[in-house]
Design an enzyme around this catalytic site. Structure first.
Site, mmCIF file in Angstrom:
data_model
loop_
_atom_site.group_PDB
_atom_site.id
_atom_site.type_symbol
_atom_site.label_atom_id
_atom_site.label_comp_id
_atom_site.label_asym_id
_atom_site.label_seq_id
_atom_site.Cartn_x
_atom_site.Cartn_y
_atom_site.Cartn_z
ATOM 1 N N GLU A 161 0.810 -1.225 0.000
ATOM 2 C CA GLU A 161 0.000 0.000 0.000
ATOM 3 C C GLU A 161 0.844 1.276 0.000
ATOM 4 O O GLU A 161 0.852 2.048 0.967
ATOM 5 C CB GLU A 161 -0.967 -0.024 1.183
ATOM 6 C CG GLU A 161 -1.930 -1.204 1.093
ATOM 7 C CD GLU A 161 -3.004 -1.206 2.165
ATOM 8 O OE1 GLU A 161 -2.889 -0.447 3.147
ATOM 9 O OE2 GLU A 161 -3.972 -1.980 2.014
ATOM 10 N N GLU A 190 -4.258 -8.731 -1.500
ATOM 11 C CA GLU A 190 -4.816 -8.595 -0.157
ATOM 12 C C GLU A 190 -6.261 -8.140 -0.187
ATOM 13 O O GLU A 190 -6.638 -7.251 -0.966
ATOM 14 C CB GLU A 190 -4.010 -7.590 0.677
ATOM 15 C CG GLU A 190 -4.488 -7.488 2.118
ATOM 16 C CD GLU A 190 -3.790 -6.398 2.904
ATOM 17 O OE1 GLU A 190 -2.554 -6.281 2.798
ATOM 18 O OE2 GLU A 190 -4.476 -5.658 3.625
#
Length: 489
Positions: free
Chosen positions: A236, A339
């Site tokens: 991220e 994810e």
């Protein structure tokens, strides 16, 4: 769990160590014949006892032009697209710590349920964290502060919980898994905010050291008996979080790959390891992909792009079309889901049906838009939705109640299993087109010639429909809020 451990269909699950970077093809292959074929129907449905249960056996009959009042799922094996890599989940510190608290009997049940190809759902991919992440009980790195040359590098921290779980999972899977590893943050002293948490950026003076850090991790894990398939550059990279995080613009991530990580991996003899870009949500994925993959220098090193599903944090919907746009523009670059999870955690909601339906909806849409594989987030958490050192608790498909030692299988586990159990690594996606909006579907032809068609009914009403292939159809029903796999063999 006894109802899960039925004898699987006779198809073999082929081993997969890499994913082909093949372009989508619409060239007609040899015509698929339904003659003599049976359809084994496996179902999971709300308000029933069906959980990956063999629910029916169908046969095909002649069926020409369907009428508008007849509901169909049209399947076309003559149109093939991307290859399927597999499905799996993350073996985080949290998962490993919870696993260690289980009895030996429950540990074996858990491993069989996830990694056994016949008695379980046959996971083939696992992810783990480099340094600590939010789903760690403590903050840690593998080096001493200020050790720019990484002479102190060691993975002793992981030897207690994480490495034993990964090795046990490998054994349960038949000896091998495709493992990739992701960092949430470099050590604090390498960053401009001197903090592993709260974003910050990698200092340029430590870019070479950080690039070498990945290779140290890979070599240490492989020396411990765990082959590493690949890495992502940063989990991220556009999210400033209260937990471990580090920010890279697309240009910064690209430059780190081209100037530091890629050459270092080659120098250290690790150019066979896959490098995943982005590893974040669908919202910015097209901009990131164009920045990376329009640069030929990036394509020397990058394997593909990773995505998460949290772009609906702002109140909107999940943006599945952005995945398709990336696949259309860069069909030679694989797309891997890296994810996704449900949250925030509340124990009283552990059996809510929407937990699994989010997985089904996401997996069907992303596979249809070009995704090659799917990696869930934590494979196991406890009765609090943790452990998590910043209290960012969430759901996993399976929870362990450490007070009683029992395992809780949410319906998300079964929804994921409708893909991972019946689609074999190396399968090719084929066309599947429902004629009603309440039905979502994707389909794959396996290396052994069998076909797996996944059909999800997201409505409150059961739906009678026909599975239609080349003028033949099998009549069936999708119960309300159900997911079904039709294995044609």
């Amino acid at each position: 769990m006894n109802r899960l451990f039925f004898v699987a269909a006779t198809c073999l699950f082929a081993a997969c160590t890499t994913t082909e970077k093949d372009k989508s093809s619409t060239a007609a292959t040899a015509a698929f014949s339904t003659d003599g074929k049976k359809v084994l129907v496996y179902s999971t449905a709300d308000s029933t006892d069906l959980r990956l249960s063999l629910n029916d056996t169908l046969t095909f009959a002649d069926k020409g032009q369907p009428f508008e009042n007849e509901i169909m799922v049209f399947v076309d094996p003559g149109k093939t697209f991307q290859s399927y890599m597999g499905v799996g989940a993350a073996l985080t510190d949290a998962s490993a710590e919870v696993f260690a608290k289980l009895s030996k009997e429950k540990q074996q049940e858990f491993l069989t349920a996830h990694f056994d190809k016949e008695k379980g759902i046959g996971y083939t991919i696992v992810r783990t964290n480099i340094n600590s992440c939010d789903f760690s009980s403590d903050m840690y790195t593998y080096v001493q502060d200020g050790d720019k040359e990484l002479k102190s590098f060691n993975i002793e921290h992981d030897q207690k919980f994480k490495i034993p779980l990964i090795k046990a999972a490998m054994q349960a899977a038949g000896g091998s898994l495709n493992l990739f590893a992701s960092p949430w943050s470099p050590p604090a002293w390498m960053k401009d905010n001197n903090d592993m948490l709260h974003g910050g950026k990698l200092k340029e003076e430590f870019a070479g050291s950080w690039a070498l850090y990945y290779t140290k991790f890979i070599k240490a894990y492989e020396a411990a008996g765990i082959p590493v398939w690949g890495i992502s550059i940063q989990n991220e990279p556009m999210a400033k979080q209260i937990w471990e995080s580090c920010i890279y613009t697309a240009e910064e991530e690209k430059n780190f790959l081209v100037k530091h990580l890629g050459p270092t991996m080659e120098k250290e003899g690790l150019n066979d390891k896959k490098i995943i870009m982005w590893d974040h949500n669908r919202d910015l994925i097209y901009q990131r992909a164009t920045t990376y993959f329009n640069d030929p220098e990036v394509k020397k090193y990058a394997w593909g792009i990773g995505l998460h599903w949290y772009e609906d944090w702002s109140g909107g919907d999940q943006m599945f079309d952005n995945v398709r746009r990336v696949h259309e523009s860069f069909p030679d670059m694989p797309i891997l889901f890296t994810e996704g999870c449900n949250g925030p955690f509340k124990m009283e909601n552990v059996y809510q049906w929407k937990l699994g339906e989010r997985y089904g909806r996401s997996m069907i849409n992303d596979f249809n838009n070009g995704m090659t594989g799917f990696t869930d987030w934590n494979i196991l958490l406890d009765e609090t939705g943790g452990p998590n050192h910043v209290k960012n608790f969430c759901f996993a498909p399976v929870h362990a109640d450490t007070r009683t030692g029992e395992l809780i299988y949410t319906n998300a586990y079964y929804y994921i299993g409708h893909f991972s159990k019946f689609i074999q690594p190396g399968a090719k996606r084929i066309s599947a087109a429902p004629s009603r909006s309440q039905l979502l579907s994707t389909a794959f032809q396996n290396p052994d010639g069998s076909i797996a068609v996944v059909v999800m009914n997201q409505s409150d009403k059961p739906t009678d429909f026909m599975l239609w292939i080349n003028g033949k159809a099998a009549t069936t029903k999708a119960l309300a809020h159900s997911i079904n796999t039709y294995l044609i063999q």
